[in-house]
Design a protein around this motif. Structure first.
Motif, mmCIF file in Angstrom:
data_model
loop_
_atom_site.group_PDB
_atom_site.id
_atom_site.type_symbol
_atom_site.label_atom_id
_atom_site.label_comp_id
_atom_site.label_asym_id
_atom_site.label_seq_id
_atom_site.Cartn_x
_atom_site.Cartn_y
_atom_site.Cartn_z
ATOM 1 N N LEU A 427 0.823 -1.201 0.000
ATOM 2 C CA LEU A 427 0.000 0.000 0.000
ATOM 3 C C LEU A 427 0.861 1.256 0.000
ATOM 4 O O LEU A 427 2.066 1.205 0.244
ATOM 5 C CB LEU A 427 -0.940 -0.004 1.207
ATOM 6 N N GLN A 428 0.216 2.386 -0.258
ATOM 7 C CA GLN A 428 0.942 3.651 -0.323
ATOM 8 C C GLN A 428 1.574 3.984 1.029
ATOM 9 O O GLN A 428 2.675 4.523 1.094
ATOM 10 C CB GLN A 428 -0.007 4.775 -0.753
ATOM 11 N N ASP A 429 0.876 3.675 2.127
ATOM 12 C CA ASP A 429 1.397 3.935 3.471
ATOM 13 C C ASP A 429 1.557 2.596 4.179
ATOM 14 O O ASP A 429 0.704 2.191 4.960
ATOM 15 C CB ASP A 429 0.449 4.856 4.242
ATOM 16 N N PRO A 430 2.636 1.867 3.913
ATOM 17 C CA PRO A 430 2.786 0.513 4.464
ATOM 18 C C PRO A 430 3.019 0.536 5.970
ATOM 19 O O PRO A 430 3.560 1.502 6.513
ATOM 20 C CB PRO A 430 4.011 -0.035 3.725
ATOM 21 N N PHE A 431 2.601 -0.543 6.612
ATOM 22 C CA PHE A 431 2.782 -0.677 8.064
ATOM 23 C C PHE A 431 4.016 -1.530 8.326
ATOM 24 O O PHE A 431 4.155 -2.616 7.778
ATOM 25 C CB PHE A 431 1.553 -1.338 8.696
#
Length: 626
Positions: A427-431
């Motif tokens: 995703l664009q903001d990975p965890f």
């Protein structure tokens, strides 16, 4: 937070029965502990009889030997009682924490298996409150609390039986206040329990408020909202205190009454039994034994109020814990599901419709086919259903109607583990987890070798920046990867997906939040990741759209256009509008970049890509001036 109405008595009994069921695997330890409780209670009942004989035979009969015998018996009972108390305490505490261990594991397992739909509507702070505060309240009762309650009830029942055997008439006078006390204690528990549930629910709300504020602390400070956040927290905290104070008032109002009723039994015994002892109808020792039995009840009856309080708190807390454990999985496997060992990656949507709980329909009759190895770009306005399609592929949700197939297998007929083993997500903001970089890369393949981890990092263009850290791959990235930049986190997430080797890839290729050089590195990494894989891209970049095998244009949960880039531009529909508003600038920028880079090379300029990008930006500014 919505407060649920108090449960009916049958439901309350079910909660306690279920809690006691946690002791079943440890019946040997429980048997020893409760045998100690029973044995200790019986020994306590014998002490007033020893004192009675000491008074009647030793003092009244003036026999010193009887006093020494009584003292010996009491000393022996004290030693045996000590051994019984040790068994009660040791195994009681062991059972307390063992049950807490099992309950906490069961709760955590439940949270892991619950689907996305549940987590969409739950609050992290409330879940943390259930996992910590509620389980702590529950463990206090189910081990030592339940044992103390059993000891108190055994002693209460035993004292009543012995008093009746000692003197039936005096026992009736003493039991009148004690009966009233028992009724009031049980009533107290029924009143206090639903109030404790509201207190625990408010504690969950308080935890949610704190968790949200601490997670968004950068935003709070950036907008100077510390005072407002404190005001919001104070309001939730005051609400919790008000509910808790209401319980304190009920407790304070009842406790003096309990004490008064208990002491009134002694008053009645002295008032009625004193004249009988003077007349010789009963012995002084017998009267003293009756008074001793009533005083013996002082501790248990007062503890009974405390234990009813504890039981009420535990029941309320256990209800909140079991609410999570008993939440049905909205995504369930069928009986005898197929294990998808190998996947080619062909994906088919056939008449798929879906709506999130409490919301309008997010997808409406979606149908398309994707061959193995193809790249599908999803584009459309916000809320058009792009993310919903990608969430249905790993079966985070089930469609309301229609079917989704991988290599001809309906997703509902596959095991969840084997399905998700073939689906990778970036995703664009990975965890990232607060562990080392190596552990984050190997999260999906924990048995991966160091060489495999390094190879994945190199392919993701992450190796160079990782080696700049003093600890290299053993660098701890902090909570949510806070010590890494956005581009670095994204490349670590790409390395994680590369090592996972999925056949189907889901990604958001937006790189608007990073600089141009990082964007170039991320795009190279994504190209490596997408190679040979069926890929679904929530497209933000023109290059991705041009290279896609097919583009699905969504609007209002429906596919309104489909095709390749040039075909959709020619059609002049929604895709053309999106291109003119959002994508044309990217194409013009790319053309200008290529022209200026060619110019720099023809003039013999020693220019790397970063310098070329600077030339492009300078050219854009100059053209704007002209």
């Amino acid at each position: 937070m919505k407060t649920e109405p108090p449960q009916q008595p049958k439901a309350r009994a079910d909660v306690y029965r279920r809690l006691i069921g946690f002791l079943r695997p440890y019946w040997k330890q429980a048997a020893f502990a409760y045998f100690s409780v029973l044995f200790g209670s019986l020994l306590n009942l014998y002490i007033p009889q020893i004192l009675k004989d000491a008074i009647d035979q030793g003092i009244e009969g003036q026999r010193a030997g009887a006093l020494f015998t009584a003292a010996g018996w009491i000393l022996g009972i004290a030693v045996v009682r000590g051994v019984a108390a040790y068994g009660q305490r040791y195994y009681g505490e062991w059972l307390t924490h063992r049950v807490a261990y099992d309950l906490r594991n069961q709760f955590y397992n439940a949270t892991q298996r619950l689907p996305f739909a549940f987590h969409d509507r739950s609050q992290t702070g409330d879940m943390m409150s259930r996992a910590t505060s509620d389980i702590t309240e529950t463990e206090r009762f189910v081990g030592m609390g339940l044992m103390d309650l059993t000891a108190s009830l055994l002693l209460l029942g035993g004292v009543i039986v012995v008093m009746v055997l000692e003197s039936f008439s005096l026992a009736l006078y003493a039991l009148i206040p004690l009966s009233l006390l028992l009724v009031l204690t049980l009533r107290f528990g029924m009143v206090i329990r639903p109030r404790f549930k509201r207190v625990q629910e408010q504690m969950g709300q308080l935890s949610s408020t704190m968790q949200e504020s601490m997670t968004g602390i950068q935003v709070v400070k950036a907008f100077a909202r510390e005072t407002d956040e404190l005001r919001k927290f104070n309001a939730a905290n005051e609400d919790w205190f008000a509910k808790r104070f209401g319980i304190i008032k009920i407790w304070a109002n009842n406790w003096p009454t309990f004490t008064f009723i208990l002491l009134s039994s002694n008053v009645l015994l002295l008032f009625v039994g004193g004249p009988l002892a003077i007349e010789g109808a009963i012995t002084i020792g017998s009267l003293f034994a009756m008074l001793a039995y009533v005083m013996m009840l002082n501790g248990p009856v007062q503890r009974l109020g405390f234990l009813v309080n504890m039981a009420a708190t535990s029941g309320a807390s256990a209800t909140r814990v079991f609410e999570i454990i008993d939440t049905p999985a909205e995504v369930e496997e069928q009986e005898n599901p197929i294990v998808l060992k190998e996947a080619q990656g062909a994906v088919t949507f056939e008449g798929v419709s879906f709506g999130y709980e409490g919301g309008p329909r997010a997808l409406d009759d979606i149908s398309f086919e994707v061959e193995s190895g193809q790249t599908v770009a999803l584009i459309g306005p916000t809320g058009s259903g792009k993310s919903t399609i990608t969430n249905l592929i790993p079966r985070f949700y089930d469609p309301a109607s229609g079917s989704i197939r991988i290599d001809g297998h309906d997703l509902r007929g596959l095991t969840l583990d084997s399905l998700r083993r073939h689906v990778g997500i970036v995703l664009q903001d990975p965890f990232l987890f607060g562990v080392t970089i190596a552990e984050n890369i190997a999260y999906g393949v924990p048995e991966a070798t160091p060489d495999a981890i390094v190879a994945a990092a190199k392919a993701a263009r992450a190796h160079d920046f990782i080696m700049e850290f003093p600890a290299g791959y053993e660098t701890v990235v902090g909570e949510r990867g806070v010590t890494l930049s956005g581009g670095q986190k994204q490349r670590v997430a790409i390395a994680r997906a590369l090592l996972y080797e999925p056949r189907i890839l889901i990604l958001d290729d937006s790189t608007s939040s990073v600089d141009t050089e990082t964007e170039h590195l991320i795009q190279q990494a994504l190209n490596s990741l997408m190679e040979g894989r069926t890929t679904f891209v929530i497209a933000q970049r023109l290059l991705t759209l041009k290279n896609a095998d097919q583009i699905l244009v969504l609007d209002g949960g429906r596919i309104v256009e489909r095709g390749r880039h040039d075909e959709l531009l020619t059609a002049g529909g929604l895709y053309r509008n999106i291109y003119d508003l959002q994508l044309r600038d990217q194409e013009e920028f790319a053309e200008l970049e290529a022209r200026l880079q060619d110019q720099a090379e023809s003039e013999g300029t020693d220019s790397d890509r970063s310098q070329a990008r600077n030339l492009v930006l300078a050219g854009v500014v100059e053209e704007g001036r002209n």
